[in-house]
Design a protein around this motif. Structure first.
Motif, mmCIF file in Angstrom:
data_model
loop_
_atom_site.group_PDB
_atom_site.id
_atom_site.type_symbol
_atom_site.label_atom_id
_atom_site.label_comp_id
_atom_site.label_asym_id
_atom_site.label_seq_id
_atom_site.Cartn_x
_atom_site.Cartn_y
_atom_site.Cartn_z
ATOM 1 N N VAL A 1 -78.009 -95.258 -18.816
ATOM 2 C CA VAL A 1 -76.587 -95.408 -19.145
ATOM 3 C C VAL A 1 -75.878 -94.183 -18.617
ATOM 4 C CG1 VAL A 1 -74.900 -95.674 -20.982
ATOM 5 C CG2 VAL A 1 -77.191 -96.626 -21.249
ATOM 6 N N HIS A 2 -74.978 -94.364 -17.691
ATOM 7 C CA HIS A 2 -74.465 -93.339 -16.765
ATOM 8 C C HIS A 2 -75.013 -91.910 -16.899
ATOM 9 C CE1 HIS A 2 -71.187 -92.651 -19.755
ATOM 10 N NE2 HIS A 2 -71.379 -93.947 -19.956
ATOM 11 N N THR A 3 -74.693 -91.127 -17.913
ATOM 12 C CA THR A 3 -75.189 -89.745 -17.885
ATOM 13 C C THR A 3 -76.605 -89.612 -18.429
ATOM 14 O OG1 THR A 3 -74.203 -89.400 -20.036
ATOM 15 C CG2 THR A 3 -72.928 -88.656 -18.116
ATOM 16 N N GLY A 4 -77.063 -90.586 -19.183
ATOM 17 C CA GLY A 4 -78.394 -90.410 -19.775
ATOM 18 C C GLY A 4 -79.128 -91.729 -19.898
ATOM 19 N N TYR A 5 -79.986 -91.794 -20.904
ATOM 20 C CA TYR A 5 -80.771 -93.000 -21.115
ATOM 21 C C TYR A 5 -80.605 -93.436 -22.550
ATOM 22 C CZ TYR A 5 -83.015 -91.661 -16.788
ATOM 23 O OH TYR A 5 -83.260 -91.320 -15.490
#
Lengths: 434, 281
Positions: free
Chosen positions: A350-354
């Motif tokens: 998910v865009h910046t992370g998981y």
């Protein structure tokens, strides 16, 4: 091709004896060797084979003829003496069995060389061929030799078949065997007889070293394929027979190639291939298994850390920096592990992370629960201190199966809906809260 | 005079290999001598085929390389392949020996080498080839073995502490930071060298006998490493002398006779020790 066909149907009568004899010899020594292998007395064959030289020569000196039966008798007698002497030295002194084997081997063989040179210097006529007993000469085998061979093979098979159960019990648990009335002494003697019989007929065909190799290598190779006795005997016998067949074929096909050593090389190749490629015990399988295990542990650690992250209210998104507070991952390891988890559908990018998927969250929670169950178990049942249980649980969490989990919960008197998260907070201070 | 050189050769072999055999015995690796003396055969043959001569040096190098390879292979089989130690040893050395015999048979036509001459070197021929250094004319074999003897004395006494620690208690040695693997491989290298150098002149069988029998005799008498060495040297000397005399009487192989006499020595000590132990309750 023509040659192969001719070889397979054994058209050539000279070849017939040799091939049949070598195949039989391979099979029998594979079986007999397995017993010695399992008793961890693999090298006894080496000593017995060397020790037969003086017996053969004394038999020749006394009888003056090179009859196979008399030679085999002489060989068997001195082989028997060597086994007895090895046992005697190891039991009556502090000398270990490996030294006893080497002592008996070198002195008997030395005596053999003395006798051989005496015969060569004082007899003129009929002593040629005696040194075949050292290096072996399959091509010089006579039909008489082959008959002796077949007879001995039959005896060995009958002996093994008739007391198979007692042998098995003694090899695997000699104390138990004695308690049900099987004499260990008798089985020892029986296995010694089998070994001596096999070697005494074999040495003339393939020589001393090759004979001991035939007793050592096929069992070694077959041990990689099975843990059971009957399959081991069969596989070992087959390896020996197949090696004998291939060896005698190559030596028939190529000029100037000795049968015995070729047989050993073939059998050794089976052993190398088994060691590398055998399922379960082969090196490659074991390496691969270790790699899979390491991967699984990394994945589980990552999922567990992510779940803990969520439970502690750090939000559903996580990245490497956050996970590293709980479980350190190097950049490379992180990339590989997270990619595998993504492919398996345990996490989403998910865009910046998981973020964890439903299955990923359940999986991670399972691991976390097992960790805590093991901690509780260690504290309550093993009386271990709070500070020690965490490290133990770090490894056990990966190996607890749902069945064991259930059993532990039963043992602790907890129902399966027990929520360790609630319980454990009092015992283990959370690093975030503290 | 020939007799003197032969006995001296036997004695040199006995004392050099005996000291290594001592260390092998304490590590429960006595069969290693048997294994190495068979396994180096392909090394010798290949070195011979490459160099095309029977000069000692290339053969020696071939044998030493093969000896180390053998050690490595046995280690690999038992550690990585999880084969029990004796089976690993048996598999490796018989395999290498088989390769050696195949090479010998294959190239027997074009090469002046056969398994007989490699394995049963004959002591009787030792005095035939002489060369003189320092004004002393001694057989070539004696010079080589003297070199070997000095080398082994050097290796043994310089590393005495290490040998002592790694032989009697290798776990303790490892725990105080001694490289046990390094010592193990050095011992194997030394054994390969000694085995090969010796069996060029006395034959493999006497090498195997002298590797283990004097050491075992000494082990029966004492547990002190220095005293063991003394017993080994005495045993080696008596075996060489007695063996030479026996071979003269029987007109038979000198090496074989020495092996037999060395066993007789062992048996005497064995019986005396056993009787002695019985009389002292």
């Amino acid at each position: 091709m023509d040659l192969l066909l001719k070889y397979i149907i054994l058209e050539d009568p000279n070849v017939r004896f040799v091939v049949v004899a070598i195949i039989l010899l391979g099979a029998v020594s594979g079986i007999v060797g397995s017993f010695n292998f399992l008793r961890k007395k693999t090298l006894i064959g080496e000593t017995v084979a060397h020790s037969m030289l003086p017996g053969v020569l004394i038999a020749f000196l006394l009888s003056g003829v090179k009859s196979p039966i008399i030679m085999i008798l002489g060989a068997a007698l001195s082989g028997w003496m060597s086994i007895w002497l090895v046992d005697y030295i190891t039991h009556k002194s502090k000398i270990k069995s490996d030294s006893a084997l080497a002592i008996v081997l070198s002195s008997f063989f030395g005596l053999g060389i003395v006798l051989l040179t005496m015969i060569q210097s004082s007899f003129s006529g009929n002593q040629s061929g005696l040194d075949h007993y050292i290096f072996g000469n399959a091509a010089a085998m006579t039909p008489e030799d082959s008959t002796a061979f077949a007879a001995v093979c039959l005896i060995v098979f009958l002996l093994v078949a008739s007391s198979y159960l007692s042998i098995k019990a003694t090899i695997f648990n000699s104390d138990y065997a004695q308690s049900i009335g099987i004499s260990r002494r008798k089985i020892d003697v029986l296995i010694s007889i089998l070994t001596i019989l096999t070697i005494s007929v074999g040495i003339k065909a393939v020589g001393i070293i090759m004979m001991s190799a035939l007793l050592i290598i096929p069992p070694t190779a077959s041990r990689f394929w099975t843990d059971r006795l009957v399959p081991m005997l069969i596989i070992s016998g087959c390896f020996g027979a197949l090696g004998g067949w291939l060896g005698s074929f190559i030596s028939y096909y190529e000029t100037n190639m000795p049968t015995g050593p070729l047989t050993i090389v073939c059998v050794s190749l089976f052993a190398f291939v088994s060691m590398m490629f055998a399922p379960k015990k082969g090196i490659i399988y074991q390496r691969w298994n270790k790699l899979l295990l390491r991967r699984r542990i990394n994945e589980e650690n990552l999922l567990k850390a992510a779940v803990q992250n969520e439970v502690r209210g750090k939000g559903k998104l996580f990245d490497r920096a956050q996970i590293n507070k709980r479980q350190y991952f190097e950049q490379k390891l992180w990339n590989r592990t997270i990619n595998r988890l993504k492919n398996k559908g345990f996490v989403y990018k998910v865009h910046t992370g998981y973020t964890l998927s439903m299955t990923g969250r359940n999986y991670g929670a399972d691991i976390d629960r097992r960790h805590k169950i093991w901690e509780v178990y260690l504290q309550r049942r093993m009386q271990m201190s709070v500070h020690l249980v965490h490290d133990e649980a770090e490894t056990m969490e990966h190996f607890l199966t749902p069945e064991i989990e259930e059993e532990i919960l039963g043992e602790l008197g907890l129902c399966s809906r027990f929520n360790p998260l609630l319980e454990i907070h009092e015992i283990i201070p959370d690093p975030d809260i503290a | 005079m020939d007799g003197f050189w032969i006995v001296l050769t036997g004695f040199l072999v006995a004392s050099s290999t005996g000291m290594l055999g001592n260390l092998l015995l304490l590590r429960k690796m006595s069969m290693m001598g048997d294994a190495l003396s068979h396994a180096v055969l392909p090394g010798i043959v290949i070195a011979y085929l490459i160099s095309g001569s029977r000069a000692s040096f290339p053969l020696l190098m071939g044998a030493i390389i093969m000896g180390l390879l053998t050690t490595f292979l046995i280690h690999f089989f038992s550690n990585k392949g999880k084969i029990q130690g004796d089976a690993a040893m048996g598999t490796v050395f018989t395999f290498l020996f088989a390769i050696g015999i195949i090479l010998v048979t294959k190239y027997a036509g074009q090469a002046d080498i056969d398994a007989d001459c490699v394995l049963h070197g004959e002591l009787a021929f030792v005095p035939l080839q002489k060369s003189s250094y320092l004004g002393i004319a001694a057989p070539d074999a004696v010079w080589t073995l003297l070199l070997l003897f000095t080398l082994i004395q050097l290796v043994f006494w310089v590393g005495y502490k290490g040998w002592l620690l790694t032989s009697f208690n290798s776990e303790y040695a490892a725990s105080i930071g001694i490289q046990t693997a390094l010592w193990h491989y050095s011992l194997m290298a030394a054994t390969s060298v000694a085995t090969v150098v010796s069996f060029e002149s006395v034959g493999a069988i006497l090498v195997i006998a002298f590797l283990v029998v004097p050491a075992a005799t000494a082990f029966l008498i004492t547990k002190d490493l220095k005293r063991m060495v003394m017993v080994i040297i005495v045993q080696g000397f008596l075996s060489s002398l007695g063996g030479y005399m026996l071979s003269n009487i029987l007109n038979a192989s000198i090496s074989g006779s020495m092996a037999v006499i060395s066993f007789v020595g062992f048996s005497i000590v064995f019986v005396v020790k056993k009787r002695g132990l019985k009389s002292i309750p």
